[in-house]
Design a protein around this motif. Structure first.
Motif, mmCIF file in Angstrom:
data_model
loop_
_atom_site.group_PDB
_atom_site.id
_atom_site.type_symbol
_atom_site.label_atom_id
_atom_site.label_comp_id
_atom_site.label_asym_id
_atom_site.label_seq_id
_atom_site.Cartn_x
_atom_site.Cartn_y
_atom_site.Cartn_z
ATOM 1 N N ASP A 38 0.842 -1.210 0.000
ATOM 2 C CA ASP A 38 0.000 0.000 0.000
ATOM 3 C C ASP A 38 0.879 1.262 0.000
ATOM 4 O OD1 ASP A 38 0.701 0.779 2.615
ATOM 5 O OD2 ASP A 38 -1.013 -0.202 3.525
ATOM 6 N N PHE A 40 1.378 3.656 2.046
ATOM 7 C CA PHE A 40 2.137 3.963 3.260
ATOM 8 C C PHE A 40 3.455 3.188 3.301
ATOM 9 C CE2 PHE A 40 3.387 2.913 7.612
ATOM 10 C CZ PHE A 40 3.616 4.191 8.111
ATOM 11 N N ASP A 70 -9.253 -2.684 4.012
ATOM 12 C CA ASP A 70 -10.429 -3.492 3.686
ATOM 13 C C ASP A 70 -10.568 -3.576 2.173
ATOM 14 O OD1 ASP A 70 -11.017 -3.910 6.360
ATOM 15 O OD2 ASP A 70 -12.217 -2.094 6.486
ATOM 16 N N GLY A 96 -0.309 -4.659 6.104
ATOM 17 C CA GLY A 96 -1.274 -5.242 7.037
ATOM 18 C C GLY A 96 -2.125 -6.286 6.328
ATOM 19 N N GLY A 97 -3.145 -6.744 7.019
ATOM 20 C CA GLY A 97 -4.016 -7.777 6.467
ATOM 21 C C GLY A 97 -4.611 -7.379 5.126
ATOM 22 N N SER A 98 -4.805 -6.085 4.903
ATOM 23 C CA SER A 98 -5.423 -5.659 3.637
ATOM 24 C C SER A 98 -4.509 -5.944 2.451
ATOM 25 C CB SER A 98 -5.763 -4.166 3.699
ATOM 26 O OG SER A 98 -6.731 -3.947 4.703
ATOM 27 N N ASP A 101 -4.316 -9.821 2.056
ATOM 28 C CA ASP A 101 -5.527 -10.400 1.445
ATOM 29 C C ASP A 101 -5.649 -10.010 -0.026
ATOM 30 O OD1 ASP A 101 -6.019 -11.474 3.882
ATOM 31 O OD2 ASP A 101 -7.991 -10.561 4.171
ATOM 32 N N THR A 136 2.990 -6.345 8.466
ATOM 33 C CA THR A 136 3.528 -5.170 9.167
ATOM 34 C C THR A 136 2.595 -4.719 10.295
ATOM 35 O OG1 THR A 136 2.467 -3.605 7.668
ATOM 36 C CG2 THR A 136 4.674 -4.363 7.045
ATOM 37 N N THR A 137 1.510 -5.441 10.497
ATOM 38 C CA THR A 137 0.690 -5.232 11.692
ATOM 39 C C THR A 137 0.729 -6.524 12.494
ATOM 40 O OG1 THR A 137 -1.356 -5.973 10.572
ATOM 41 C CG2 THR A 137 -0.920 -3.601 10.588
ATOM 42 N N SER A 142 -3.120 -13.118 8.861
ATOM 43 C CA SER A 142 -3.368 -13.538 7.479
ATOM 44 C C SER A 142 -2.150 -14.221 6.859
ATOM 45 C CB SER A 142 -3.784 -12.309 6.642
ATOM 46 O OG SER A 142 -3.999 -12.657 5.304
ATOM 47 N N THR A 145 -2.978 -17.849 7.405
ATOM 48 C CA THR A 145 -4.349 -18.383 7.327
ATOM 49 C C THR A 145 -4.749 -18.778 5.912
ATOM 50 O OG1 THR A 145 -5.563 -16.331 6.853
ATOM 51 C CG2 THR A 145 -5.005 -16.769 9.168
ATOM 52 N N ALA A 147 -7.539 -17.796 4.610
ATOM 53 C CA ALA A 147 -8.677 -16.903 4.381
ATOM 54 C C ALA A 147 -8.242 -15.628 3.679
ATOM 55 C CB ALA A 147 -9.328 -16.553 5.718
ATOM 56 N N LYS A 158 -18.677 -7.770 2.880
ATOM 57 C CA LYS A 158 -17.307 -8.246 3.141
ATOM 58 C C LYS A 158 -17.329 -9.746 2.927
ATOM 59 C CE LYS A 158 -13.994 -6.113 6.100
ATOM 60 N NZ LYS A 158 -13.359 -6.050 7.395
ATOM 61 N N LEU A 177 9.014 -4.465 11.847
ATOM 62 C CA LEU A 177 8.143 -3.717 10.924
ATOM 63 C C LEU A 177 6.905 -3.164 11.639
ATOM 64 C CD1 LEU A 177 8.259 -6.057 7.770
ATOM 65 C CD2 LEU A 177 9.638 -4.023 8.237
ATOM 66 N N SER A 180 6.552 0.996 13.986
ATOM 67 C CA SER A 180 5.994 2.271 13.511
ATOM 68 C C SER A 180 4.481 2.379 13.708
ATOM 69 C CB SER A 180 6.308 2.415 12.013
ATOM 70 O OG SER A 180 5.832 1.262 11.331
HETATM 71 P P1 NAD Z 1 -4.727 -2.796 7.218
HETATM 72 O O1 NAD Z 1 -3.890 -3.712 6.432
HETATM 73 O O2 NAD Z 1 -6.085 -2.467 6.686
HETATM 74 O O3 NAD Z 1 -3.907 -1.469 7.477
HETATM 75 C C1 NAD Z 1 -4.518 -0.358 8.116
HETATM 76 C C2 NAD Z 1 -3.616 0.860 7.962
HETATM 77 O O4 NAD Z 1 -2.442 0.656 8.735
HETATM 78 C C3 NAD Z 1 -3.156 1.086 6.530
HETATM 79 O O5 NAD Z 1 -3.274 2.451 6.238
HETATM 80 C C4 NAD Z 1 -1.695 0.659 6.536
HETATM 81 O O6 NAD Z 1 -0.901 1.367 5.611
HETATM 82 C C5 NAD Z 1 -1.295 0.999 7.963
HETATM 83 N N1 NAD Z 1 -0.163 0.219 8.447
HETATM 84 C C6 NAD Z 1 0.112 -1.088 8.231
HETATM 85 N N2 NAD Z 1 1.251 -1.437 8.852
HETATM 86 C C7 NAD Z 1 1.715 -0.324 9.473
HETATM 87 C C8 NAD Z 1 2.856 -0.046 10.272
HETATM 88 N N3 NAD Z 1 3.754 -0.982 10.581
HETATM 89 N N4 NAD Z 1 3.023 1.212 10.732
HETATM 90 C C9 NAD Z 1 2.107 2.179 10.467
HETATM 91 N N5 NAD Z 1 1.005 1.982 9.707
HETATM 92 C C10 NAD Z 1 0.815 0.728 9.217
HETATM 93 O O7 NAD Z 1 -4.932 -3.333 8.732
HETATM 94 P P2 NAD Z 1 -5.045 -4.800 9.330
HETATM 95 O O8 NAD Z 1 -5.850 -4.676 10.553
HETATM 96 O O9 NAD Z 1 -3.722 -5.431 9.420
HETATM 97 O O10 NAD Z 1 -5.881 -5.604 8.225
HETATM 98 C C11 NAD Z 1 -7.283 -5.544 8.180
HETATM 99 C C12 NAD Z 1 -7.793 -6.393 7.046
HETATM 100 O O11 NAD Z 1 -7.412 -7.766 7.230
HETATM 101 C C13 NAD Z 1 -9.309 -6.375 6.954
HETATM 102 O O12 NAD Z 1 -9.716 -6.264 5.612
HETATM 103 C C14 NAD Z 1 -9.713 -7.718 7.527
HETATM 104 O O13 NAD Z 1 -10.955 -8.180 7.050
HETATM 105 C C15 NAD Z 1 -8.577 -8.590 7.067
HETATM 106 N N6 NAD Z 1 -8.368 -9.819 7.844
HETATM 107 C C16 NAD Z 1 -7.949 -10.913 7.175
HETATM 108 C C17 NAD Z 1 -7.737 -12.101 7.843
HETATM 109 C C18 NAD Z 1 -7.281 -13.308 7.093
HETATM 110 O O14 NAD Z 1 -7.073 -14.370 7.675
HETATM 111 N N7 NAD Z 1 -7.114 -13.219 5.800
HETATM 112 C C19 NAD Z 1 -7.939 -12.181 9.232
HETATM 113 C C20 NAD Z 1 -8.353 -11.040 9.893
HETATM 114 C C21 NAD Z 1 -8.557 -9.852 9.187
#
Ligand code: NAD
Length: 374
Positions: A38, A40, A70, A96-98, A101, A136-137, A142, A145, A147, A158, A177, A180
């Protein structure tokens, strides 16, 4: 019934794991990666940290850096078009998960065609291009997983997609990672992991493998989440949260999530609440409603989280669990739907369709106390 466990072929975990991308590609025999990330990740330099060693090793790589939180069918289509413009033999998902996925969805569509709706549960997803996941979260899990959750741009649904084809081939789990992450993101993603661990442990599909990792994960999150939020540079807390997130992913991917995630997906889709936060909003009250379905299991959760003692009678442990979860979400300033700014009239008007979508996802049927459609 025997437990059916699936995990990535390679898991590299710990400080610096993300620097081992080139070694991982060589180990797996891939030569032309396509990075999915992404904006960021590009702006903060994490993307460069991943791609510079690729360039130095003479590896040809492509990139899509337009992932959105998302992920939607539209953003997946844009990533797929970019992938198809090149010649790639695997995907590297960074974010992150987005982002993870998005890469998983692209991997499946690239191999089999069709639309994401075709792969919605209960349709199985058998195979896709290989994905190397670099989270990075410390949240979704994910990276391990089977999923992917993609929002249908037209209907705002969703869509939960599941199958072996969505398990990353390798995961590079590097807590450095996550240093931040700002406080709100740390809290929301950490509470997402806590939901994974608790839901997997109380799930009707729990098994001895998932029980062990779920209890370990919930204990670690309970001990470290406040520190990770209050002291973003605390490496020990970040490391513990990252490992727990991956363990939470292993647990729910091989047991299931339950009612919290089932209800949270429609809330996120209709009102654009970040995934971790919508889970966090539901965690204490859905737990309070569900404990009667599996009191001994929920009492184990209370003990694993350090909220109840070994000698506490079961009912006391359950009361302490619900009180502890209410306190935790209050300490981490999790807002209710109204405080978040959701219009109460729209909320009430959406309840019917949200309930339908929650039940259709299948997750609530694995809850210890199963809700009906009434
Ligand atoms: P995300 O990936 O949506 O990220 C949210 C924000 O955080 C983004 O703007 C991103 O740039 C920022 N970010 C990410 N890493 C960062 C870091 N190290 N420092 C600063 N900012 C950072 O957030 P998420 O919660 O990781 O992912 C959510 C998504 O994952 C949802 O769509 C959810 O449905 C999905 N999900 C998937 C599974 C799976 O098993 N596939 C499980 C749970 C959730």
């Amino acid at each position: 019934m025997p437990a059916n466990i699936t995990l990535p072929r390679i898991l590299r975990i710990g400080a610096g794991a993300s620097a081992e991308l080139v070694a991982t590609l060589r180990e797996l025999g891939y030569a032309r990666p396509f990075v999915v990330t992404d904006p960021f990740m590009v702006a903060c330099g994490f993307c460069e940290r991943i791609t510079a060693p690729l360039a130095a090793a003479g590896i040809d790589w492509g990139i899509f850096d337009g992932c959105v939180p998302d992920p939607t069918t539209d953003s997946v289509a844009a990533a797929l078009a970019r992938l198809r413009a090149g010649d790639h033999d695997c995907l590297v998902a960074l974010g992150g998960g987005s982002s993870l996925d998005t890469a998983k969805a692209v991997a499946v569509l690239a191999r089999h065609g069709g639309e994401m709706r075709d792969y919605k549960v209960p349709a199985p997803v058998h195979s896709g291009l290989p994905v190397i996941a670099i989270p990075t979260t410390a949240g979704t899990g994910s990276e391990v997983t089977r999923a992917a959750v993609i929002t249908d741009t037209g209907s705002d649904e969703k869509m939960l997609c599941m199958g072996l084809g969505l398990v990353p081939e390798a995961a590079l789990v590097d807590f450095e990672l996550t240093l931040s992450m700002p406080r709100r993101l740390t809290a929301d993603t950490g509470l997402d992991s806590l939901c994974h661990a608790i839901e997997a442990y109380v799930s009707r599909r729990a098994n001895p493998f998932t029980d062990a990792v779920a209890l370990t994960a919930m204990g670690a999150i309970s001990r470290h989440i406040r520190t990770a939020c209050d002291e973003p540079d605390n490496r020990a807390a970040r490391e513990a949260m990252m490992l727990a997130a991956t363990q939470g992913g292993m647990a729910f991917a091989n047991a299931s999530v339950t009612l919290i995630h089932g209800m949270s997906r429609p809330v996120g889709a209709h009102f654009h609440v970040p995934h971790g936060l919508s889970n966090a909003m539901l965690l204490p009250e859905v737990t309070a409603w569900s404990v009667s379905g599996a009191p001994a299991r929920y009492a184990d959760c209370a003990r694993a989280m350090g909220l109840a003692g070994d000698s506490d009678p079961e009912q006391l442990a359950l009361d302490k669990l619900v009180a502890g979860l209410r306190q935790l979400t209050a300490d981490l300033e999790v807002p209710g739907p109204r405080e978040y700014g959701i219009d109460p009239e729209r909320w009430t008007a959406s309840l019917g369709v949200m309930a339908e979508q929650a039940l259709a996802s299948g997750s609530p049927a694995n809850n210890p106390r199963v809700p009906g459609a009434a």
